[in-house]
Structure formats: structure tokens, C-alpha cells
Design a protein around this motif. Structure first.
Motif, PDB file in Angstrom:
ATOM      1  N   ASN A  69       0.857  -1.194   0.000  1.00 21.47           N
ATOM      2  CA  ASN A  69       0.000   0.000   0.000  1.00 21.47           C
ATOM      3  C   ASN A  69       0.895   1.247   0.000  1.00 21.47           C
ATOM      4  O   ASN A  69       2.112   1.149  -0.188  1.00 21.47           O
ATOM      5  CB  ASN A  69      -0.984  -0.037   1.176  1.00 21.47           C
ATOM      6  CG  ASN A  69      -0.277  -0.103   2.519  1.00 21.47           C
ATOM      7  OD1 ASN A  69       0.910   0.178   2.631  1.00 21.47           O
ATOM      8  ND2 ASN A  69      -1.018  -0.475   3.543  1.00 21.47           N
ATOM      9  N   GLY A  70       0.307   2.399   0.225  1.00 21.78           N
ATOM     10  CA  GLY A  70       1.076   3.636   0.190  1.00 21.78           C
ATOM     11  C   GLY A  70       2.183   3.666   1.241  1.00 21.78           C
ATOM     12  O   GLY A  70       3.266   4.215   0.995  1.00 21.78           O
ATOM     13  N   HIS A  71       1.923   3.053   2.394  1.00 26.42           N
ATOM     14  CA  HIS A  71       2.963   3.006   3.424  1.00 26.42           C
ATOM     15  C   HIS A  71       4.205   2.275   2.907  1.00 26.42           C
ATOM     16  O   HIS A  71       5.329   2.621   3.251  1.00 26.42           O
ATOM     17  CB  HIS A  71       2.441   2.311   4.685  1.00 26.42           C
ATOM     18  CG  HIS A  71       1.564   3.198   5.528  1.00 26.42           C
ATOM     19  ND1 HIS A  71       0.312   3.593   5.128  1.00 26.42           N
ATOM     20  CD2 HIS A  71       1.777   3.757   6.753  1.00 26.42           C
ATOM     21  CE1 HIS A  71      -0.213   4.368   6.082  1.00 26.42           C
ATOM     22  NE2 HIS A  71       0.648   4.484   7.066  1.00 26.42           N
ATOM     23  N   PHE A  96      -0.700  13.049   7.330  1.00 24.67           N
ATOM     24  CA  PHE A  96       0.109  12.149   6.514  1.00 24.67           C
ATOM     25  C   PHE A  96       1.581  12.549   6.499  1.00 24.67           C
ATOM     26  O   PHE A  96       2.462  11.699   6.380  1.00 24.67           O
ATOM     27  CB  PHE A  96      -0.492  12.002   5.114  1.00 24.67           C
ATOM     28  CG  PHE A  96      -1.709  11.125   5.143  1.00 24.67           C
ATOM     29  CD1 PHE A  96      -1.588   9.745   5.118  1.00 24.67           C
ATOM     30  CD2 PHE A  96      -2.981  11.668   5.264  1.00 24.67           C
ATOM     31  CE1 PHE A  96      -2.704   8.921   5.200  1.00 24.67           C
ATOM     32  CE2 PHE A  96      -4.098  10.851   5.344  1.00 24.67           C
ATOM     33  CZ  PHE A  96      -3.958   9.477   5.310  1.00 24.67           C
ATOM     34  N   THR A 149      -4.482  14.167   2.868  1.00 18.01           N
ATOM     35  CA  THR A 149      -5.847  13.634   2.847  1.00 18.01           C
ATOM     36  C   THR A 149      -6.585  13.864   4.160  1.00 18.01           C
ATOM     37  O   THR A 149      -7.809  13.806   4.202  1.00 18.01           O
ATOM     38  CB  THR A 149      -5.779  12.130   2.526  1.00 18.01           C
ATOM     39  OG1 THR A 149      -4.697  11.944   1.613  1.00 18.01           O
ATOM     40  CG2 THR A 149      -7.040  11.622   1.893  1.00 18.01           C
ATOM     41  N   ASP A 176       4.695  13.090  -1.868  1.00 19.14           N
ATOM     42  CA  ASP A 176       3.658  12.080  -1.660  1.00 19.14           C
ATOM     43  C   ASP A 176       2.436  12.519  -2.470  1.00 19.14           C
ATOM     44  O   ASP A 176       1.789  13.517  -2.134  1.00 19.14           O
ATOM     45  CB  ASP A 176       3.330  11.984  -0.167  1.00 19.14           C
ATOM     46  CG  ASP A 176       2.110  11.100   0.126  1.00 19.14           C
ATOM     47  OD1 ASP A 176       1.338  10.795  -0.804  1.00 19.14           O
ATOM     48  OD2 ASP A 176       1.911  10.754   1.311  1.00 19.14           O
ATOM     49  N   ILE A 178      -0.111  10.336  -3.142  1.00 22.54           N
ATOM     50  CA  ILE A 178      -1.012   9.180  -3.012  1.00 22.54           C
ATOM     51  C   ILE A 178      -2.465   9.625  -3.190  1.00 22.54           C
ATOM     52  O   ILE A 178      -3.261   8.928  -3.810  1.00 22.54           O
ATOM     53  CB  ILE A 178      -0.769   8.456  -1.665  1.00 22.54           C
ATOM     54  CG1 ILE A 178       0.670   7.926  -1.624  1.00 22.54           C
ATOM     55  CG2 ILE A 178      -1.779   7.318  -1.473  1.00 22.54           C
ATOM     56  CD1 ILE A 178       1.084   7.282  -0.315  1.00 22.54           C
ATOM     57  N   GLN A 201      -5.006   2.831  -5.201  1.00 24.02           N
ATOM     58  CA  GLN A 201      -6.421   2.709  -4.805  1.00 24.02           C
ATOM     59  C   GLN A 201      -7.152   4.037  -4.664  1.00 24.02           C
ATOM     60  O   GLN A 201      -8.237   4.097  -4.129  1.00 24.02           O
ATOM     61  CB  GLN A 201      -6.522   1.916  -3.490  1.00 24.02           C
ATOM     62  CG  GLN A 201      -6.230   2.685  -2.212  1.00 24.02           C
ATOM     63  CD  GLN A 201      -4.759   2.754  -1.856  1.00 24.02           C
ATOM     64  OE1 GLN A 201      -3.900   2.640  -2.705  1.00 24.02           O
ATOM     65  NE2 GLN A 201      -4.473   2.967  -0.586  1.00 24.02           N
ATOM     66  N   LYS A 202      -6.529   5.117  -5.146  1.00 23.64           N
ATOM     67  CA  LYS A 202      -7.213   6.412  -5.035  1.00 23.64           C
ATOM     68  C   LYS A 202      -7.496   6.904  -6.450  1.00 23.64           C
ATOM     69  O   LYS A 202      -8.364   6.360  -7.115  1.00 23.64           O
ATOM     70  CB  LYS A 202      -6.393   7.343  -4.148  1.00 23.64           C
ATOM     71  CG  LYS A 202      -6.288   6.728  -2.733  1.00 23.64           C
ATOM     72  CD  LYS A 202      -5.694   7.607  -1.687  1.00 23.64           C
ATOM     73  CE  LYS A 202      -5.565   6.820  -0.374  1.00 23.64           C
ATOM     74  NZ  LYS A 202      -4.953   7.572   0.709  1.00 23.64           N
TER      75      LYS A 202
HETATM   76  C1  LIG Z   1      -3.873   7.173   1.589  1.00 23.09           C
HETATM   77  C2  LIG Z   1      -2.647   7.984   1.816  1.00 23.09           C
HETATM   78  C3  LIG Z   1      -1.478   7.435   2.349  1.00 23.09           C
HETATM   79  C4  LIG Z   1      -1.391   6.037   2.846  1.00 23.09           C
HETATM   80  O1  LIG Z   1      -1.635   5.086   1.865  1.00 23.09           O
HETATM   81  P1  LIG Z   1      -2.004   3.602   2.292  1.00 23.09           P
HETATM   82  O2  LIG Z   1      -2.249   2.920   1.002  1.00 23.09           O
HETATM   83  O3  LIG Z   1      -3.204   3.691   3.167  1.00 23.09           O
HETATM   84  O4  LIG Z   1      -0.812   3.059   3.027  1.00 23.09           O
HETATM   85  C5  LIG Z   1      -0.362   8.248   2.462  1.00 23.09           C
HETATM   86  N1  LIG Z   1      -0.382   9.532   2.076  1.00 23.09           N
HETATM   87  C6  LIG Z   1      -1.494  10.103   1.576  1.00 23.09           C
HETATM   88  C7  LIG Z   1      -1.461  11.538   1.170  1.00 23.09           C
HETATM   89  C8  LIG Z   1      -2.657   9.339   1.441  1.00 23.09           C
HETATM   90  O5  LIG Z   1      -3.776   9.917   0.954  1.00 23.09           O
END
Ligand SMILES: *Cc1c(COP(=O)(O)O)cnc(C)c1O
Length: 405
Positions: A69-71, A96, A149, A176, A178, A201-202
Motif C-alpha cells: 500500500n502507500g505506506h 500524513f 488527505t 507524496d 497518493i 487505490q485512489k
Molecule cells: C492514503 C494515503 C497514504 C497512505 O496510503 P495507504 O495505502 O493507506 O498506506 C499516504 N499519504 C497520503 C497523502 C494518502 O492519501
């Protein structure tokens, strides 16, 4: 009669800021038997992905794909550019930024946080001052969250590059994206970003489980100087799709790759500029509705300046515990799920129930946003929450091509 009838049967709508709504084309592309991972269609198709990912990120440079995932992408970006004892500067405008810096800290990296609070973007001048004071060159990277977010603040990443350059500082700029990639305009190369992380996933509309690190040659040179890099996070083999097996450090995320292929086809068929413009207009409709509701004195948008708002997520407040009551009512009665508030108050505090968020990222269109807003309007009435009238009228004027009256 009305009280005993729920109106939630039918297609539900998950309007949280990730995971986002999945297009049918993505779901259908994933609905298949396991492919051969050693040769054939999957291997050939995978070779087409990096080019189309680069087009979304507006970069001519490298991309590594992770089954994470994003982490995971956060950790990968740090692992390829920094070693224990190095220092990073982290301007923060939401939860974040703190999350990414906590991850750096756990890797033995020293962090310096410049906290701009939960309602303000980065101040590039303050960042430049800190960098100028770093005459020993201890700061190796600046970690900037494009859209945080938790707060829905959209930071100016090109201004962050300008601040680093104004200070004449060699630190890498790591972004970042994400929550912003495929939603808000982002130009990796034109804005001088060295490393960018995102998830699938976004804005990319694929089920959670895959993430990406984009990096340029300057970052690749830094990677080459590190004494060691975690084998799994190392981006070197992952940036070479022709080394298919090494590209994933093991078995490929087979079905995610098919989903991603379908999602990238949707994005490029629409055109990335058009995708950004759609998100902006839908966001303006949401803000217009929120502005009307807020005339009642209860609801408020977290970010007051529209120029600083994300086009993909909107953070809102209501007097606690009404935000949680509204979310629960909408889910139970209308089949509409809104996002929880994040980072604005501790999860076990009474204030926690005073925040919520709307996700409007990826596969969303005009009728979905009108449905989202109509749902909220209904919930405000059902719960007797004070709110101004005319929210749907204001939103539909925006979608019809006009201004909020
Ligand atoms: C969702 C998000 C994350 C974390 O992503 P995960 O897939 O939940 O690990 C990190 N940074 C931002 C800005 C996000 O929106």
C-alpha cells in the motif's frame, strides 16, 4: 411507515478518500483465472505499464512497482535515498506528513518537522530559511505531501522546489501524491520533483495493494552511493520491466496488473488534462453546496481558501458528535458511506466525532456527485442539523457550466 423503511438497498456508494470507487472495466479485467507469470500475455502486458504510468505522473524518468500500500511506497522511497543518521525536512499540513516522518524515524533517519497546522499549506519562505541555515548540508531530502488527505490541503509542490533552489540546497525533493495523482494536476519533471510516491487505490481506481515510486536520475545517483538497500525495497531491479521476475521481487501482483492496465486505459482515453478538469469542476460543485450548508452555522469546510483545496477530498466539521451521526445515518438509511475525520482530534476524544471527509477521487462523475450532495442534504434534514438551503441548486449551477449563485 417512513421510519421503518430503509432506503439503503440498491447500489451503495463509498465516498471515502480511498479506496475509491472501482470502475466496472477494472473489475472485469481482474475477473479471470491466474495467468502464467513466466511468459506470455501477462509479461507482455506488464511491459506496457511503466510508459503509461509515466504519462500520468508527467515524467520521462523511472518507475518501480511495489506489491504494497502507500505506506510501502513511503518506506521504499526512504530506503532508496537515505541511510541511518541522514536528516530530512518535513513541512507538515496534516496527519500524513507526520506518518511519513514517523516511518523515516523508524529507519534511523533524523527528522525536522515544520508544522503549518491543520488548516494551512506550506510556507515556502520558512522552508527556504531552514535550508539556508543548514550550511553543513545535513538535510538530504525534503518530504512534501502534495494533498494531505486528513486536512484536504493542497500544497504547491513547485513552490517547494523553488524554495529549495532559492536556498541553493542540494536536498532531494520527494513528494507524496497518493491522494492527488490522477485527480489534481501534478507535473513531476516540470515541477522538479526527484522522487514521487503514489498508491493504486485512489486516483488510479484499482483495489488497494499496489504502489509506485517514481524517481529521476539525480535520485538514482543518490541510491548508487548508499552502502546497502533492503533487497525487497530496492528500486533498481524494479525499474526494469524486462527483468520481469525481479521487477516484483517474486510473484507478480497478477490481477492488480490487469486492473491497472484497464484503469490506465480509462485515464488515457479521457486524457489526463480532462481528468484533472473533471475533478476540479466536481470539487467546485461540492464546495458550492458546502458553502450553502455552512450558512446554517453548523457545517464548515476545513480549508477556507478554495485555491488551497484538494480536488479529490474535502475535510469538513460539524459540532461533535454530529459528524459521526451524519455518517451513520447516511450509511444505514441511504447506502452512502462518507469518510471519517482523520488526524483532527485523537480517536478516543469526544471531538473526534466532529469531523468527516468526502472522497471525490477517480471514477466519479456529475450524477454521482449530485447523489453524494443530495444524500448529505437529506441527512442534514433527517438529523435536524442547522444548514443553509439551496446547496443542490448551487452545485447544479456549477455542473451546468455557471458560477455558484
Ligand atoms: C492514503 C494515503 C497514504 C497512505 O496510503 P495507504 O495505502 O493507506 O498506506 C499516504 N499519504 C497520503 C497523502 C494518502 O492519501
Amino acid at each position: 411507515m417512513r421510519d421503518s423503511v430503509k432506503l439503503s438497498s440498491g447500489r451503495s456508494y463509498l465516498a471515502i478518500p480511498g479506496p475509491s470507487v472501482m470502475p466496472d472495466a477494472v473489475l472485469q479485467a481482474m475477473h479471470r483465472a491466474s495467468p502464467n507469470i513466466y511468459a506470455g500475455e501477462l509479461v507482455d502486458m506488464t511491459a506496457t505499464l511503466p510508459g503509461d504510468l509515466r504519462r500520468v505522473a508527467r515524467t520521462a524518468h523511472h518507475v518501480a512497482i511495489y506489491i504494497a500500500n502507500g505506506h510501502g511506497a513511503w518506506e521504499a522511497a526512504l530506503s532508496n535515498t537515505l541511510k541511518p543518521g541522514d536528516k530530512v525536512l518535513v513541512p507538515a499540513s496534516g496527519r500524513f506528513a507526520f506518518g511519513w516522518s514517523e516511518m523515516a524515524e523508524a529507519l534511523g533517519i533524523e527528522i525536522e518537522i515544520l508544522d503549518f497546522g491543520m488548516q494551512s499549506p506550506f510556507d515556502p519562505d520558512r522552508i527556504a530559511d531552514v535550508l539556508r541555515a543548514d550550511t553543513a548540508g545535513q538535510i538530504k531530502a525534503v518530504l512534501g505531501v502534495h494533498v494531505d488527505t486528513s486536512t484536504s490541503i493542497r500544497n504547491d509542490i513547485s513552490a517547494l522546489r523553488a524554495a529549495i533552489d532559492a536556498a541553493g540546497h542540494p536536498a532531494l525533493l520527494m513528494a507524496d501524491c497518493i491522494a492527488s495523482l490522477g485527480c489534481d494536476r501534478f507535473e513531476m519533471d516540470a515541477w522538479g520533483v526527484d522522487v514521487m510516491v503514489t498508491g493504486c487505490q485512489k486516483g488510479l481506481m484499482v483495489p488497494a495493494g499496489m504502489s509506485f515510486v517514481f524517481f529521476n536520475d539525480k535520485a538514482a545517483e543518490v541510491r548508487a552511493t548508499l552502502p546497502r538497500v533492503s533487497r525487497y525495497w530496492d528500486w533498481v531491479p524494479r525499474a526494469h520491466p524486462e527483468w520481469f521476475y525481479q521487477f516484483f521481487g517474486g510473484t507478480a501482483p497478477t490481477h492488480h496488473l490487469y486492473g491497472l492496465r484497464a484503469a490506465l486505459d480509462l485515464i488515457h482515453a479521457e486524457g489526463i488534462e480532462q481528468v484533472w478538469a473533471r475533478h476540479e469542476i466536481l470539487a467546485r460543485a461540492i464546495w458550492a453546496a458546502c458553502a450553502r450548508w455552512s450558512e446554517g452555522g453548523a457545517l464548515a469546510m476545513n480549508v477556507t481558501d478554495p485555491g488551497l483545496r484538494s480536488h479529490a477530498v474535502t475535510a469538513l466539521r460539524l459540532p461533535s458528535p454530529r459528524a459521526t451521526e451524519l455518517r451513520n445515518w447516511l450509511e444505514q438509511n441511504l447506502g452512502l458511506t462518507l469518510g471519517i475525520g482523520l488526524g483532527m482530534a485523537p480517536p478516543d476524544s469526544p471531538e473526534w466525532h466532529g469531523f468527516f471527509r468526502l472522497g471525490h477521487m477517480g471514477h466519479v462523475n456529475g450524477h454521482m456527485i449530485m447523489g453524494l450532495l443530495g444524500g448529505i442534504d437529506t441527512g442534514l434534514k433527517a438529523l435536524d442539523l442547522p444548514h443553509g438551503t439551496g446547496a443542490l441548486d448551487a452545485a447544479s449551477r456549477i455542473l451546468a457550466g455557471g458560477d455558484a449563485a
